[in-house]
Design a protein around this motif. Structure first.
Motif, PDB file in Angstrom:
ATOM      1  N   GLY A  26       0.842  -1.187   0.000  1.00  0.00           N
ATOM      2  CA  GLY A  26       0.000   0.000   0.000  1.00  0.00           C
ATOM      3  C   GLY A  26       0.875   1.233   0.000  1.00  0.00           C
ATOM      4  N   GLU A  27       0.523   2.193   0.886  1.00  0.00           N
ATOM      5  CA  GLU A  27       1.356   3.391   0.970  1.00  0.00           C
ATOM      6  C   GLU A  27       2.341   3.325   2.121  1.00  0.00           C
ATOM      7  N   ASN A  28       2.408   2.173   2.829  1.00  0.00           N
ATOM      8  CA  ASN A  28       3.217   2.069   4.036  1.00  0.00           C
ATOM      9  C   ASN A  28       4.658   1.684   3.718  1.00  0.00           C
ATOM     10  N   PHE A  29       5.382   2.602   3.114  1.00  0.00           N
ATOM     11  CA  PHE A  29       6.801   2.409   2.853  1.00  0.00           C
ATOM     12  C   PHE A  29       7.423   3.797   2.703  1.00  0.00           C
ATOM     13  N   ASN A  30       8.716   3.842   2.588  1.00  0.00           N
ATOM     14  CA  ASN A  30       9.418   5.119   2.483  1.00  0.00           C
ATOM     15  C   ASN A  30       9.190   5.697   1.092  1.00  0.00           C
ATOM     16  N   GLN A  31       8.265   6.645   0.992  1.00  0.00           N
ATOM     17  CA  GLN A  31       7.817   7.116  -0.307  1.00  0.00           C
ATOM     18  C   GLN A  31       8.700   8.225  -0.872  1.00  0.00           C
ATOM     19  N   SER A  32       8.736   8.268  -2.201  1.00  0.00           N
ATOM     20  CA  SER A  32       9.391   9.362  -2.907  1.00  0.00           C
ATOM     21  C   SER A  32       8.462  10.573  -2.929  1.00  0.00           C
ATOM     22  N   LYS A  33       9.020  11.756  -3.035  1.00  0.00           N
ATOM     23  CA  LYS A  33       8.200  12.962  -3.150  1.00  0.00           C
ATOM     24  C   LYS A  33       7.465  13.001  -4.487  1.00  0.00           C
ATOM     25  N   ASN A  34       8.008  12.299  -5.465  1.00  0.00           N
ATOM     26  CA  ASN A  34       7.363  12.175  -6.770  1.00  0.00           C
ATOM     27  C   ASN A  34       6.379  11.006  -6.712  1.00  0.00           C
ATOM     28  N   LYS A  35       5.082  11.292  -6.685  1.00  0.00           N
ATOM     29  CA  LYS A  35       4.071  10.242  -6.505  1.00  0.00           C
ATOM     30  C   LYS A  35       4.161   9.160  -7.580  1.00  0.00           C
ATOM     31  N   ALA A  36       4.510   9.551  -8.785  1.00  0.00           N
ATOM     32  CA  ALA A  36       4.565   8.582  -9.884  1.00  0.00           C
ATOM     33  C   ALA A  36       5.573   7.474  -9.604  1.00  0.00           C
ATOM     34  N   GLU A  37       6.615   7.793  -8.845  1.00  0.00           N
ATOM     35  CA  GLU A  37       7.633   6.800  -8.526  1.00  0.00           C
ATOM     36  C   GLU A  37       7.160   5.803  -7.480  1.00  0.00           C
ATOM     37  N   ASN A  38       6.055   6.098  -6.805  1.00  0.00           N
ATOM     38  CA  ASN A  38       5.541   5.217  -5.750  1.00  0.00           C
ATOM     39  C   ASN A  38       4.514   4.216  -6.259  1.00  0.00           C
ATOM     40  N   ARG A  39       3.981   4.453  -7.447  1.00  0.00           N
ATOM     41  CA  ARG A  39       2.962   3.562  -8.010  1.00  0.00           C
ATOM     42  C   ARG A  39       3.681   2.486  -8.835  1.00  0.00           C
ATOM     43  N   LYS A  40       4.113   1.423  -8.197  1.00  0.00           N
ATOM     44  CA  LYS A  40       5.029   0.506  -8.872  1.00  0.00           C
ATOM     45  C   LYS A  40       4.901  -0.916  -8.350  1.00  0.00           C
ATOM     46  N   VAL A  41       5.507  -1.823  -9.096  1.00  0.00           N
ATOM     47  CA  VAL A  41       5.772  -3.188  -8.657  1.00  0.00           C
ATOM     48  C   VAL A  41       7.251  -3.454  -8.901  1.00  0.00           C
ATOM     49  N   THR A  42       7.906  -4.015  -7.896  1.00  0.00           N
ATOM     50  CA  THR A  42       9.327  -4.333  -8.000  1.00  0.00           C
ATOM     51  C   THR A  42       9.505  -5.847  -8.007  1.00  0.00           C
ATOM     52  N   ILE A  43      10.240  -6.346  -8.990  1.00  0.00           N
ATOM     53  CA  ILE A  43      10.566  -7.773  -9.090  1.00  0.00           C
ATOM     54  C   ILE A  43      12.008  -7.954  -8.616  1.00  0.00           C
TER      55      ILE A  43
END
Length: 286
Positions: A100-117
């Protein structure tokens, strides 16, 4: 003697080396990839068909409620998983996490909408256990019939691993499940554990559990108020699971009041009170 490999990946994402990452991004409020990101993912798959995936993590920005974002991040993980599940190998102990949003987020919202493999390259597969910090353990036979000592399950291990290692008829404590004082209202800090349990039950359709509630601080084990409170707290966990799509028939609940304390009552300190005031799950069927 017999040896086996422990599957506990101790902080494997944050602390291991030679483990690679690949990221795809999503539009706001969407769990499907855009054409350009989908193309990027397919290009990555074609280049990594002999690598091995360790984990897939999903994230969102902070827009929307926490519950909505937890669900959205899980949908993003599932969307990516469905695309790559038969094209790139996975470890048997593969994990997915939805933050969800419970992580160390970037100030750029677009960088937070992701999936990491997270994956290990083919050239490093001979060292994958070393890379992931998996250590060989020794189990010693206790008699001539080859009976072995039951494996100890770390309380700090991920919930999915703890459930996998817990035998039918045994219980385990659901960590970090908290309620508002003298109520059965579940506190928001309990959400990650509850969503982990939803995911585990969703991916293990044979799993049947009983949620068991316990309270602290009451020397009268027959006190109906304590028994009822523990029962309602266990019921609240069941209702959460059912609301997220888990069939009600796979989850029962029971309240034990203060009749089964881990520490003698009255407790000596807050740590003992917290330990006694707990929620456990009984593995009924796997």
């Amino acid at each position: 003697m017999k040896s086996f490999l422990s599957i506990f990946l101790f902080f494997f994402i944050a602390n291991t080396f030679a483990q690679e990452q690949f990221v795809v991004y999503f539009n706001s409020d969407k769990f499907e990839l855009t054409k350009s990101e989908n193309k990027k993912l397919n290009e990555w798959m074609n280049l990594h068909i002999k690598d091995k995936i360790v984990a897939i993590n999903g994230y969102t920005d902070e827009d929307g409620t926490s519950g909505y974002n937890d669900t959205l991040s899980k949908k993003r993980v599932n969307y990516v998983f469905d695309i790559i599940k038969e094209k790139v190998p996975f470890r048997e102990d593969f994990e997915s996490r939805s933050y969800g949003e419970n992580f160390n987020q970037s100030k750029n919202k677009a960088e937070n909408r992701k999936v990491t493999i997270y994956y290990i390259e083919e050239k490093d597969l001979a060292r994958e256990n070393e890379i992931l910090g998996i250590k060989e353990e020794i189990v010693v036979a206790v008699d001539s019939t080859s009976e072995v000592i039951e494996e100890t399950i770390s309380d700090d291990a991920p919930l999915e691993e703890r459930i996998a290692k817990t035998k039918e008829g045994k219980t385990l404590i659901l960590k970090d499940i908290n309620f508002y004082h003298n109520t059965f209202g579940v506190m928001s800090e309990s959400r990650p554990t509850l969503y982990d349990l939803v995911y585990i039950m969703g991916t293990n359709p044979r799993l049947v559990i009983q949620v068991q509630g316990h309270v602290c601080c009451n020397t009268d084990v027959t006190d109906s108020r304590s028994i009822m409170l523990s029962r309602e707290r266990a019921k609240a966990v069941k209702l959460f699971l059912v609301a997220k799509g888990i069939p009600a028939a796979r989850v029962s609940f029971q309240g034990f009041g203060s009749s089964m304390p881990l520490y003698p009552i009255p407790e000596q300190n807050e740590e003992e009170r917290i330990a006694n005031r707990r929620v456990e799950i009984l593995i009924v069927k796997k």
